[in-house]
Design an enzyme around this catalytic site. Structure first.
Site, PDB file in Angstrom:
ATOM      1  CE  LYS A 109      53.468  11.209  30.227  1.00  0.00           C
ATOM      2  NZ  LYS A 109      53.072  11.432  31.730  1.00  0.00           N
ATOM      3  CG  HIS A 158      40.849  31.718  14.507  1.00  0.00           C
ATOM      4  ND1 HIS A 158      40.777  32.040  15.700  1.00  0.00           N
ATOM      5  CD2 HIS A 158      42.188  31.842  14.209  1.00  0.00           C
ATOM      6  CE1 HIS A 158      42.051  32.227  16.247  1.00  0.00           C
ATOM      7  NE2 HIS A 158      42.732  32.304  15.087  1.00  0.00           N
TER       8      HIS A 158
HETATM    9  N1   CP Z   1      45.837  34.805  13.361  1.00  0.00           N
HETATM   10  C1   CP Z   1      46.385  33.607  13.803  1.00  0.00           C
HETATM   11  O1   CP Z   1      45.623  32.644  14.393  1.00  0.00           O
HETATM   12  O2   CP Z   1      47.757  33.609  14.149  1.00  0.00           O
HETATM   13  P1   CP Z   1      48.517  32.525  14.791  1.00  0.00           P
HETATM   14  O3   CP Z   1      48.336  31.336  14.155  1.00  0.00           O
HETATM   15  O4   CP Z   1      50.007  33.011  15.032  1.00  0.00           O
HETATM   16  O5   CP Z   1      47.637  32.634  16.021  1.00  0.00           O
END
Ligand code: CP
Length: 333
Positions: A109, A158
């Site tokens: 939204k 990550h």
């Molecule tokens: N490795 C990893 O980030 O996998 P997903 O995208 O499934 O979380």
């Protein structure tokens, strides 16, 4: 200490108004214990987390997070990261709230990321967040006192994947020191390789970057290597001979979702495919890692090889993430 953010960062365009120099500059995320990057972690902190992960592998089920609430906010799809974080929280006695699709939230939204984070901070003790924008986790960590764990921000970083990668490397090699690490595939958009590269800084690695020209390691990460004295070689060949002295062969998926030109994706998607018959000359200790999901960059016949470790690697994610949640909450196993 540096946090590398892609120059393609589009936070500004998205009206999040994070000055780029602020994103590049690592502020002390430990103030609120957020994990935006682990590039700034030293050996001592990494060893602490590895030891904690090992402790959780020995006994994954404990009640040490009873009364805590973990929020998982996934603005992008995920299988492993979300489910292993949620499993980690459940196995430690916490409760889990969150969403797997932003379309079912008020962000559809027009609610801003800032307001979403502030709202969830009213409910949860820790926020695990995946977002398509590079720098989103850093931004989130600046608008809340609740620790943010970056579960992937665009093609940037990550760190929780890196923690399980480090744990997997440590378990299989017995050390993180002086290893030959081959990174293969999409080194441009692959946030897992960017994070892993930076986290290995204290361990004297030698990297081999194997990628087609279109997907080579971005310049900012090569600059990081030069600045930090990290050895690397770039190559385009991917044969039995070129991978013979690898300790770790880190395969990656070509990230279709990051391409603006799908014709280019079609051109490069099958650039490197690992087959079982390419493993004849490899070192006995060599392990094949992959953050998963795989598409077709590792043939199914590799799964039966003693070098294949990607499914155990994903399992290690549970223990590494139990350790990370406890670490940000300041709780010992
Ligand atoms: N490795 C990893 O980030 O996998 P997903 O995208 O499934 O979380």
């Amino acid at each position: 200490m540096y946090l590398i953010i892609s120059r393609r960062s589009i936070l500004r365009k998205a009206n999040y108004f994070v000055p780029l120099q602020e994103i590049w500059k690592i502020t002390d995320r430990m103030e609120n214990r957020s994990i935006v990057s682990i590039a700034d972690y030293g050996k001592e902190k990494i060893q602490y987390l590895l030891d904690m992960a090992a402790e959780f592998e020995r006994q994954p089920n404990r009640t040490i997070l009873q009364g805590k609430v973990v929020a998982t906010l996934f603005f992008e799809p995920s299988t492993r990261t979300r489910l292993s974080f949620e499993t980690a929280a459940n196995r430690l006695g916490a409760r889990v709230i969150g969403f797997t699709d932003p379309k079912v939230t008020s962000s559809s939204k027009g609610e801003t990321l800032k307001d979403t984070i502030k709202m969830v901070s009213n409910y949860a003790d820790v926020i695990v967040m995946r977002h398509r924008l590079e720098g989103a986790a850093l931004y989130a960590s600046e608008v809340t006192h609740v620790p943010i764990i970056n579960a992937g921000d665009g093609s940037n970083l990550h760190p929780s994947q890196t923690m399980l990668d480090l744990y997997s490397i440590y378990k299989t090699q017995g050390t993180l020191e002086n290893l030959n690490i081959y990174m293969v595939g999409d080194l441009k958009y692959g946030r897992t390789v960017h994070s892993l590269l930076m986290s290995m800084r204290p361990y004297n690695p030698t990297f081999h970057f194997i990628a087609p020209k279109e997907l080579e390691m971005p310049e900012e990460y090569k600059m990081y290597c030069k600045k930090e004295g990290i050895k690397y070689v770039e190559q385009t060949d991917f044969t039995e001979d070129t991978i013979a002295d690898a300790d770790i062969l880190y395969m990656t998926r070509v990230q279709r979702e990051r391409f603006t030109d799908l014709m280019e994706y079609e051109r490069v998607k099958d650039a490197y495919i690992l087959r079982a018959d390419m493993l004849g000359k490899c070192r006995e200790n060599m392990k094949i890692l992959h953050p998963l999901p795989r598409v077709n960059e590792i043939e199914q016949d590799v799964d039966d090889s003693p070098h294949a470790y990607y499914f155990q690697q994903a399992q290690n994610g549970l223990y590494a993430r139990e350790a990370l949640i406890c670490s940000v909450l300041g709780i010992e196993p």
